[in-house]
Design a protein around this motif. Structure first.
Motif, short mmCIF file in Angstrom:
data_model
loop_
_atom_site.label_atom_id
_atom_site.label_comp_id
_atom_site.label_asym_id
_atom_site.label_seq_id
_atom_site.Cartn_x
_atom_site.Cartn_y
_atom_site.Cartn_z
N ASP A 29 0.85 -1.20 0.00
CA ASP A 29 0.00 0.00 0.00
C ASP A 29 0.88 1.24 0.00
O ASP A 29 1.79 1.38 0.82
CB ASP A 29 -0.91 0.02 1.23
CG ASP A 29 -1.92 -1.11 1.21
OD1 ASP A 29 -2.41 -1.45 0.12
OD2 ASP A 29 -2.22 -1.66 2.28
N GLU A 31 1.02 5.74 -0.97
CA GLU A 31 0.33 7.00 -1.20
C GLU A 31 1.06 7.72 -2.32
O GLU A 31 2.28 7.71 -2.36
CB GLU A 31 0.34 7.86 0.06
CG GLU A 31 -0.51 7.33 1.18
CD GLU A 31 -0.50 8.23 2.41
OE1 GLU A 31 0.07 9.35 2.34
OE2 GLU A 31 -1.04 7.81 3.42
N GLN A 42 5.11 7.29 -1.48
CA GLN A 42 5.61 6.91 -0.15
C GLN A 42 4.72 5.82 0.43
O GLN A 42 3.62 5.59 -0.05
CB GLN A 42 5.65 8.11 0.78
CG GLN A 42 4.30 8.74 1.03
CD GLN A 42 4.39 10.07 1.76
OE1 GLN A 42 5.39 10.78 1.62
NE2 GLN A 42 3.39 10.41 2.51
N SER A 43 5.23 5.16 1.46
CA SER A 43 4.45 4.12 2.12
C SER A 43 3.17 4.72 2.67
O SER A 43 3.17 5.85 3.18
CB SER A 43 5.24 3.50 3.27
OG SER A 43 6.31 2.76 2.77
N ALA A 44 2.08 3.97 2.56
CA ALA A 44 0.79 4.43 3.09
C ALA A 44 0.87 4.46 4.60
O ALA A 44 1.43 3.57 5.24
CB ALA A 44 -0.33 3.52 2.63
N ARG A 45 0.32 5.51 5.18
CA ARG A 45 0.28 5.65 6.64
C ARG A 45 -1.10 5.27 7.13
O ARG A 45 -2.09 5.52 6.46
CB ARG A 45 0.61 7.08 7.04
CG ARG A 45 2.06 7.44 6.78
CD ARG A 45 2.29 8.90 7.00
NE ARG A 45 1.85 9.54 5.75
CZ ARG A 45 1.49 10.80 5.63
NH1 ARG A 45 1.49 11.59 6.66
NH2 ARG A 45 1.11 11.30 4.48
N ASN A 46 -1.13 4.71 8.30
CA ASN A 46 -2.40 4.40 8.95
C ASN A 46 -3.03 5.73 9.37
O ASN A 46 -2.37 6.55 10.00
CB ASN A 46 -2.15 3.50 10.17
CG ASN A 46 -3.41 3.10 10.88
OD1 ASN A 46 -4.47 3.69 10.68
ND2 ASN A 46 -3.31 2.11 11.72
N ARG A 48 -4.93 6.55 11.68
CA ARG A 48 -4.96 6.80 13.12
C ARG A 48 -3.65 6.41 13.80
O ARG A 48 -3.61 6.20 14.99
CB ARG A 48 -6.13 6.06 13.75
CG ARG A 48 -7.47 6.64 13.29
CD ARG A 48 -8.64 5.81 13.75
NE ARG A 48 -9.89 6.38 13.33
CZ ARG A 48 -10.47 6.17 12.15
NH1 ARG A 48 -9.89 5.39 11.28
NH2 ARG A 48 -11.61 6.73 11.84
N GLN A 49 -2.60 6.34 13.01
CA GLN A 49 -1.30 5.97 13.54
C GLN A 49 -0.85 6.98 14.58
O GLN A 49 -0.91 8.19 14.36
CB GLN A 49 -0.29 5.91 12.40
CG GLN A 49 1.07 5.43 12.79
CD GLN A 49 1.98 5.28 11.59
OE1 GLN A 49 1.56 5.43 10.45
NE2 GLN A 49 3.24 5.01 11.84
N GLY A 50 -0.44 6.50 15.74
CA GLY A 50 0.06 7.38 16.80
C GLY A 50 -1.02 7.89 17.74
O GLY A 50 -0.71 8.58 18.71
#
Length: 84
Positions: A29, A31, A42-46, A48-50
């Motif tokens: 996944d 972005e 770039q790598s997909a971020r969650n 709600r990460q953090g």
């Protein structure tokens, strides 16, 4: 590094060498963003990460209280007429 766009149906794609994927830690996944005339991958971020860490910090600071607790107190109707 130069490469060519390749046709994929009505779209176009690029082949990213394995060494580049590993160097950038790109997973399945990703972005894609357009910045000016550049494409940034770039790598997909969650989404709600953090959040867990931020909520823990809020709790430590006592910043997790309702601002208007009175609006959540049961009303007369809630106490006498409401049934489950």
């Amino acid at each position: 590094m130069k490469t060519k766009l390749i046709p994929i149906g009505n779209s176009k794609g690029i082949r990213i060498p394995k060494s580049v994927l590993e160097q950038c830690s790109l997973g399945e996944d990703i972005e894609m963003n357009v910045r000016g005339d550049s494409l940034v991958i770039q790598s997909a971020r969650n989404a709600r990460q953090g959040w867990d860490q931020m909520f823990a910090k809020m709790r430590q600071r006592g910043d997790d209280k309702l601002k208007d607790e009175k609006s959540f107190e049961p009303s007369q109707w809630d106490r006498k007429e409401w049934t489950w």
